[in-house]
Write an enzyme that holds these catalytic residues in place. Sequence first.
Site, PDB file in Angstrom:
ATOM      1  N   VAL A   1       0.766  -1.161   0.053  1.00 17.61           N
ATOM      2  CA  VAL A   1      -0.061   0.137  -0.010  1.00 17.61           C
ATOM      3  C   VAL A   1       0.870   1.405   0.022  1.00 17.61           C
ATOM      4  O   VAL A   1       0.417   2.562  -0.311  1.00 17.61           O
ATOM      5  CB  VAL A   1      -0.947   0.107   0.924  1.00 17.61           C
ATOM      6  CG1 VAL A   1      -2.119  -1.231   1.059  1.00 17.61           C
ATOM      7  CG2 VAL A   1      -0.108  -0.135   2.523  1.00 17.61           C
TER       8      VAL A   1
ATOM      9  N   TYR B   1       3.745   7.657  14.683  1.00 14.97           N
ATOM     10  CA  TYR B   1       2.437   7.065  14.652  1.00 14.97           C
ATOM     11  C   TYR B   1       1.235   8.035  15.002  1.00 14.97           C
ATOM     12  O   TYR B   1       0.321   8.128  14.271  1.00 14.97           O
ATOM     13  CB  TYR B   1       2.509   5.847  15.378  1.00 14.97           C
ATOM     14  CG  TYR B   1       0.862   5.106  15.449  1.00 14.97           C
ATOM     15  CD1 TYR B   1       0.778   4.160  14.453  1.00 14.97           C
ATOM     16  CD2 TYR B   1      -0.058   5.112  16.787  1.00 14.97           C
ATOM     17  CE1 TYR B   1      -0.631   3.489  14.388  1.00 14.97           C
ATOM     18  CE2 TYR B   1      -1.044   4.704  16.647  1.00 14.97           C
ATOM     19  CZ  TYR B   1      -1.537   3.749  15.635  1.00 14.97           C
ATOM     20  OH  TYR B   1      -2.486   2.910  15.715  1.00 14.97           O
ATOM     21  N   ALA B   2       1.558   8.699  16.191  1.00 12.19           N
ATOM     22  CA  ALA B   2       0.673   9.660  16.551  1.00 12.19           C
ATOM     23  C   ALA B   2       0.348  10.770  15.460  1.00 12.19           C
ATOM     24  O   ALA B   2      -0.741  11.026  15.254  1.00 12.19           O
ATOM     25  CB  ALA B   2       1.053  10.294  17.867  1.00 12.19           C
TER      26      ALA B   2
ATOM     27  N   ASN C   1      -7.600   0.368   6.178  1.00 14.51           N
ATOM     28  CA  ASN C   1      -7.114  -0.290   7.536  1.00 14.51           C
ATOM     29  C   ASN C   1      -5.663  -0.541   7.745  1.00 14.51           C
ATOM     30  O   ASN C   1      -5.407  -0.920   8.802  1.00 14.51           O
ATOM     31  CB  ASN C   1      -7.903  -1.543   7.505  1.00 14.51           C
ATOM     32  CG  ASN C   1      -7.593  -2.219   9.034  1.00 14.51           C
ATOM     33  OD1 ASN C   1      -8.046  -1.616  10.058  1.00 14.51           O
ATOM     34  ND2 ASN C   1      -6.974  -3.416   9.118  1.00 14.51           N
TER      35      ASN C   1
ATOM     36  N   ILE D   1      -7.345  -1.613  21.656  1.00 17.49           N
ATOM     37  CA  ILE D   1      -8.121  -2.731  21.190  1.00 17.49           C
ATOM     38  C   ILE D   1      -7.159  -3.959  21.271  1.00 17.49           C
ATOM     39  O   ILE D   1      -5.984  -4.113  21.248  1.00 17.49           O
ATOM     40  CB  ILE D   1      -8.568  -2.520  19.831  1.00 17.49           C
ATOM     41  CG1 ILE D   1      -9.203  -0.984  19.601  1.00 17.49           C
ATOM     42  CG2 ILE D   1      -9.295  -3.589  19.201  1.00 17.49           C
ATOM     43  CD1 ILE D   1     -10.551  -1.067  20.185  1.00 17.49           C
TER      44      ILE D   1
END
Length: 274
Positions: free
Chosen positions: A76, A168-169, A102, A201
Amino acid sequence: MGSSPFSLRDKVVLITGMGQTHEVDEGYGIGAAIAILFARQGAKIHGGNRSLESAARTKKIIESEGGTCDITITDVTSDTSVEKLVRDCMDHHGRIDILVNNVGRSEKGGPATMEPATWDAQVDINLKSVYLTCHHVLPIMESQGKGSIVSVSSIAGMRYIGKPQVAYAATKAALMQFMKSTAVIYAPKGIRLNTVVPGLINTPYTAQMVQRYATDGDAEEFMRRRDEQVPMGKMGSAWDVANAALFLASDEAAYVTGQKLVVDGGITSSTGRA
């Protein structure tokens, strides 16, 4: 008599990151749960995934329940690879009704300690990937006169959650603004863009994070602390995220665009432990 709620009957869903990396008795990944749930609602799934083995696990589950699922091995972060994914989906189905982004990965580090190559890789996987899928899918949806795009972000893009993961943030925050801005541009064209924002999660990927973020290597304690951070007392499941994605993708959310749906057990509303 109308159709059942949240029906995706005969809709074509293109989803990235739909692989199931572990056997299901170890829990479901978010992408796999979304693909399976959407298929149960009648959608035809075309998945892009970097691993054939993990994509095949999800495909097997969907087909065992009578659903339709095709897969294309996809990087991707590569324009040519994403272009091929979209072309394969169009060759199979002739349209794309729903796009679900995703993919994502978290790497440890602050701006002084993270290597530039790691920063670049985080930008590519978490942000550029969404640009590339939208770049190739939006013209198709525009020609169709309608479409729905759902991207999966993270509460790390909204607040500090106890781990030094600056790239990431930053990329997950940028993803939310990318979706909001693009939603406004494409609203007159019948295309909706929304974001699901998961909190903590519990997935097989979470267990892998122990190697990067648990200072003492104690997996059980790492997971216990994550449960403790959440006001509801436990981490969510992949199905909690999948249900939110289903709402945003469905016709029941026909007047919802440019929004984020936070699925976090209350953690971003709390001033408790970060």
